[in-house]
Design an enzyme around this catalytic site. Structure first.
Site, mmCIF file in Angstrom:
data_model
loop_
_atom_site.group_PDB
_atom_site.id
_atom_site.type_symbol
_atom_site.label_atom_id
_atom_site.label_comp_id
_atom_site.label_asym_id
_atom_site.label_seq_id
_atom_site.Cartn_x
_atom_site.Cartn_y
_atom_site.Cartn_z
ATOM 1 N N CYS A 137 75.224 25.352 -39.978
ATOM 2 C CA CYS A 137 76.226 24.820 -39.045
ATOM 3 C C CYS A 137 77.474 25.702 -38.888
ATOM 4 O O CYS A 137 77.443 26.697 -38.194
ATOM 5 C CB CYS A 137 76.579 23.393 -39.440
ATOM 6 S SG CYS A 137 77.171 22.451 -38.020
ATOM 7 N N GLU A 191 70.605 19.616 -40.571
ATOM 8 C CA GLU A 191 71.614 19.538 -41.631
ATOM 9 C C GLU A 191 71.721 18.091 -42.110
ATOM 10 O O GLU A 191 71.684 17.161 -41.317
ATOM 11 C CB GLU A 191 72.974 19.994 -41.075
ATOM 12 C CG GLU A 191 74.080 19.989 -42.116
ATOM 13 C CD GLU A 191 75.425 20.486 -41.571
ATOM 14 O OE1 GLU A 191 75.635 20.456 -40.342
ATOM 15 O OE2 GLU A 191 76.267 20.902 -42.395
ATOM 16 N N LYS A 219 75.819 26.413 -47.925
ATOM 17 C CA LYS A 219 76.747 26.663 -46.807
ATOM 18 C C LYS A 219 77.942 27.480 -47.304
ATOM 19 O O LYS A 219 78.637 27.067 -48.240
ATOM 20 C CB LYS A 219 77.198 25.317 -46.244
ATOM 21 C CG LYS A 219 77.934 25.362 -44.936
ATOM 22 C CD LYS A 219 78.213 23.913 -44.504
ATOM 23 C CE LYS A 219 78.667 23.792 -43.083
ATOM 24 N NZ LYS A 219 78.761 22.362 -42.691
HETATM 25 O O1 LIG Z 1 81.976 24.152 -36.059
HETATM 26 C C1 LIG Z 1 81.873 23.032 -35.565
HETATM 27 O O2 LIG Z 1 82.447 22.758 -34.513
HETATM 28 C C2 LIG Z 1 81.059 21.981 -36.202
HETATM 29 C C3 LIG Z 1 80.600 22.368 -37.574
HETATM 30 C C4 LIG Z 1 79.921 21.286 -38.297
HETATM 31 O O3 LIG Z 1 79.736 20.207 -37.811
HETATM 32 C C5 LIG Z 1 79.418 21.537 -39.651
HETATM 33 O O4 LIG Z 1 79.637 22.603 -40.206
HETATM 34 O O5 LIG Z 1 78.746 20.649 -40.189
#
Ligand SMILES: O=C(O)CCC(=O)C(=O)O
Length: 282
Positions: A159, A48, A118
């Protein structure tokens, strides 16, 4: 739908700096390095936000439109040069007034074959630990996405999307064999949830699940957890990176998916007369 053995390479990229040109050069070097490895991966994955520091204030500065993106050009050329499928992690994308956190995917011919914006923005507030609000600058994607290769159907997420079982479930019911989510958990949620969520999504859906994180950099504004990982359909961790920059490889064996589904046939025991099928109409 074809599902054949293939080899996956996850690039846990380090040295992500404020200089986009350097980031792109380093990412390209690492793609070439992964492809030149004697393990010869069929599909290479970046993390990411691989071209920019991770943080909502950076997104407007680094955002690119897909049509004119130097990141897309680099990724397309690297896929073609290495003759390898490539999931280009994610980049801040600009489309008109909106910004997105977007994953782009390339065929070995260098064609952009899929994108995933996303869907679930990372907005959390754990007092004294971590507060993050992607929605201050980003808009959420509105579609589920997968792509087909000559070896498997692959579902995409980014993510925080992993926390929403519906997205993985929909991809699995659309016939995806492997779900791949570039991600960047942190030092608060990473130790507790990173592996747990991947193994949960894998066993829920009896699919392979892989994540690709940036390497940990304690001098950066955001401290990524690292631990890029591949999990099999029985929720066994096949490979796991540590925290530093590293390329890890995993063999994806369809027999593991078949034996998981034959032994524990939840995929045919669902009770859509009792609860709805979230994939209906998708
Ligand atoms: O859900 C999480 O704890 C981290 C999510 C995250 O870092 C993101 O979505 O970039």
């Amino acid at each position: 739908m074809v599902f054949k053995p293939f080899r996956l390479a996850l690039i846990q990229l380090g040295n992500i700096t404020a200089n986009k040109t350097d980031n792109l050069k380093h990412a390209r070097d690492m793609i070439l390095k992964a492809a030149a490895n004697s393990k010869k991966p069929d599909l290479i994955v970046l993390p990411e936000c691989f071209n920019s520091p991770y943080g909502h204030k950076h997104f407007p500065v680094y955002a690119e439109t897909i049509a004119e993106s130097e990141s897309v050009k680099m990724l397309s050329a690297a896929a073609k040069e290495t003759n390898t499928w490539l999931i280009g992690g994610s980049i801040p994308e600009r489309d008109g007034e909106q910004l997105y956190n977007t994953c782009t995917v390339y065929s070995p011919q260098g064609d952009l074959v899929a994108t995933h914006r996303k869907v679930h923005l990372f907005d959390i507030d754990i007092p004294g630990k971590i507060t993050f609000k992607e929605s201050e600058t980003l808009s959420p994607g509105t579609t589920t996405n997968y792509f087909d290769t000559e070896f498997a159907r692959i579902g995409l997420g980014i993510c925080y999307d992993i926390r929403f079982p519906e997205l993985s479930m929909i991809s699995a019911r659309q016939g995806c064999h492997v779900l791949i989510y570039p991600g960047a958990f942190n030092l608060t949620t990473g130790p507790l949830h990173w592996e747990l969520l991947q193994r949960s999504r894998a066993v829920d859906n009896q699919v392979f699940f892989a994540t690709c994180s940036p390497a940990r950099d304690l001098t950066a504004g955001y401290h990524a957890w690292g631990h890029s990982m591949v999990v099999d359909p029985m929720a066994k961790v096949l490979v796991e990176a540590a925290e530093a920059e590293e390329i890890v490889f995993a063999d994806i064996d369809p027999a593991l998916l078949e034996s998981a589904r034959a032994g524990i046939p939840v995929t045919t025991q669902r009770r859509f007369d009792v609860y709805p099928d979230v994939s209906e109409g998708k």
